[in-house]
Design a protein around this motif. Structure first.
Motif, short mmCIF file in Angstrom:
data_model
loop_
_atom_site.label_atom_id
_atom_site.label_comp_id
_atom_site.label_asym_id
_atom_site.label_seq_id
_atom_site.Cartn_x
_atom_site.Cartn_y
_atom_site.Cartn_z
N ALA A 90 5.79 -0.36 -2.78
CA ALA A 90 4.78 -1.29 -2.30
C ALA A 90 5.34 -2.70 -2.19
CB ALA A 90 3.58 -1.28 -3.25
N LEU B 222 7.31 -2.91 0.98
CA LEU B 222 6.44 -2.96 2.16
C LEU B 222 5.87 -4.35 2.39
CD1 LEU B 222 4.32 0.33 2.01
CD2 LEU B 222 6.43 -0.10 3.28
N THR B 223 5.52 -5.05 1.31
CA THR B 223 4.86 -6.34 1.45
C THR B 223 5.82 -7.52 1.54
OG1 THR B 223 4.62 -6.42 -0.97
CG2 THR B 223 2.74 -5.60 0.30
N MET C 15 1.68 5.64 -1.54
CA MET C 15 0.63 4.76 -2.06
C MET C 15 -0.09 5.53 -3.16
SD MET C 15 -1.19 1.98 -2.12
CE MET C 15 -0.19 1.19 -0.84
N PHE D 211 -1.69 -3.64 3.41
CA PHE D 211 -0.98 -2.42 3.81
C PHE D 211 -1.70 -1.80 4.99
CE2 PHE D 211 -0.47 -2.95 -0.76
CZ PHE D 211 0.89 -2.84 -0.95
N HIS E 15 -2.85 1.75 5.70
CA HIS E 15 -3.01 3.04 5.04
C HIS E 15 -3.06 4.14 6.09
CE1 HIS E 15 -3.39 0.93 1.33
NE2 HIS E 15 -4.39 0.21 1.79
N SER F 188 1.43 4.91 3.03
CA SER F 188 1.02 3.68 3.70
C SER F 188 2.24 2.97 4.23
CB SER F 188 0.26 2.76 2.72
OG SER F 188 -0.89 3.41 2.21
N LYS G 181 1.45 -4.06 6.44
CA LYS G 181 0.28 -4.57 7.15
C LYS G 181 0.61 -4.79 8.63
CE LYS G 181 -2.75 -8.66 7.13
NZ LYS G 181 -3.04 -9.94 6.42
#
Length: 323
Positions: free
Chosen positions: A78, A81-82, A95, A117, A119, A255, A258
């Motif tokens: 996570a 990803l961010t 996720m 995210f 999803h 996921s 974003k």
């Protein structure tokens, strides 16, 4: 109309413009996709996701490459990803509920679990349970409670990390039973199970990475956390049977960053859904007694939103903080 431009040419240009997004979308994927599994190799989630990645890769026409990034209670995927991944559909990650929970148990929330995210799909969950060394003094849940009450602060249990679903479930059980237990976290479920078999820790409260050791006679399963008894381990009672109205399966999915294109999300969802329901993936899930927890894209986003509210309430009620 442009001077000197025949109408049929203009119409052709307009049609090409309208088709451009579809043509671009049809080219996805044109290179391998990275799937981050935030645990070491060898556990149940790793096995299930590797199977899904292999199957989905065949229909996508590109390899889905699994990359293990263990640590931080399974939240490094996570974090990637961010902070680093582009929303182009070429990096996705598991996720799970520790990711959803983390913003509510740290001083500086690293992400919004709903809005930071994209999803994609809900897939499966875990068979959780508590296992002890088969030749140790504890033979049942009643023995577990009795030992803990007779030896405050001496009964140790291990999980795959601090503030994981299984850790919080054990804290809740200890509170309900009036026990003083000692948590000894390990990096992964399979490592935790081996630690109990070797005598380093007295019990493991985790997903079914303990199953081979139970089958092999090194560990004894004293309870499961599903709604019904496990067909594979019918002798182990559920928490409900033991007086606790609790069902814990910790559903997870996949996921991405974003802002992913809906068309790309749809391509990924469809390939991953087909992989999830493929007999080969069902066989892996059966091996680890993992219940099917499928959600489509909109359903999974709604599930994450509901769960985020629950995790927020639980963190406030239990005053959870890990920093």
């Amino acid at each position: 109309m442009l001077q000197g431009t025949p109408r049929r040419i203009l119409l052709g240009l307009a049609g090409a413009a309208l088709a451009a997004p579809a043509i671009a979308q049809s080219r996805y994927p044109d290179r391998p996709i990275r799937l981050i599994v935030p645990w070491p190799p060898g556990g149940s989630a790793d096995a299930q996701l590797r199977s899904a990645a292999e199957i989905a890769g065949r229909s996508l026409g590109q390899q889905v490459v699994v990359e293990n990034r263990a640590g931080a209670s399974g939240t490094l995927g996570a974090l990637y990803l961010t902070t680093q991944a582009r929303p182009d559909g070429y990096t996705i990650s598991q996720m799970h509920l520790s990711v959803v929970r983390r913003p509510y148990i740290v001083r500086n929330p690293p992400w919004d679990p709903v809005n930071d995210f994209t999803h994609i799909i809900g897939m499966t969950g875990w068979l959780f349970g508590i296992a002890v060394k088969s030749d140790g003094p504890i033979k049942s849940w009643a023995d577990y409670i009795a030992y803990a009450k007779a030896n405050p602060g001496r009964l140790t249990y291990t999980t795959s990390g601090i503030a994981t679903t299984n850790h919080l479930t054990m804290e809740e059980l200890a509170t309900k039973e009036g026990l003083e237990l000692v948590h000894v976290p390990y990096r992964a479920s399979n490592e935790a199970a081996v630690a109990v078999a070797s005598g380093e820790v007295m019990s493991v409260a985790d997903s079914s990475a303990w199953a081979p050791l139970v089958d092999g006679g090194q560990l004894r399963l004293i309870c499961v956390w599903t709604g019904e008894r496990s067909p594979r381990f019918p002798e182990a009672p559920t928490l409900k049977e033991l007086g606790h109205d609790m069902v814990v399966t910790s559903p997870y999915g996949l996921s991405g960053p974003k802002g992913m294109d809906p068309g790309v999300v749809r391509v990924l969802h469809d390939a991953l859904k087909a992989a999830l329901f493929d007999p080969a993936n069902a066989k892996v899930r059966a091996q680890f007694d993992m219940p099917l927890e499928y959600y489509d894209t909109e359903g999974y986003r709604s599930f994450i939103a509901r769960r985020a509210e629950y995790e927020k309430r639980m963190a406030q009620r239990l005053n959870l903080r890990i920093d």
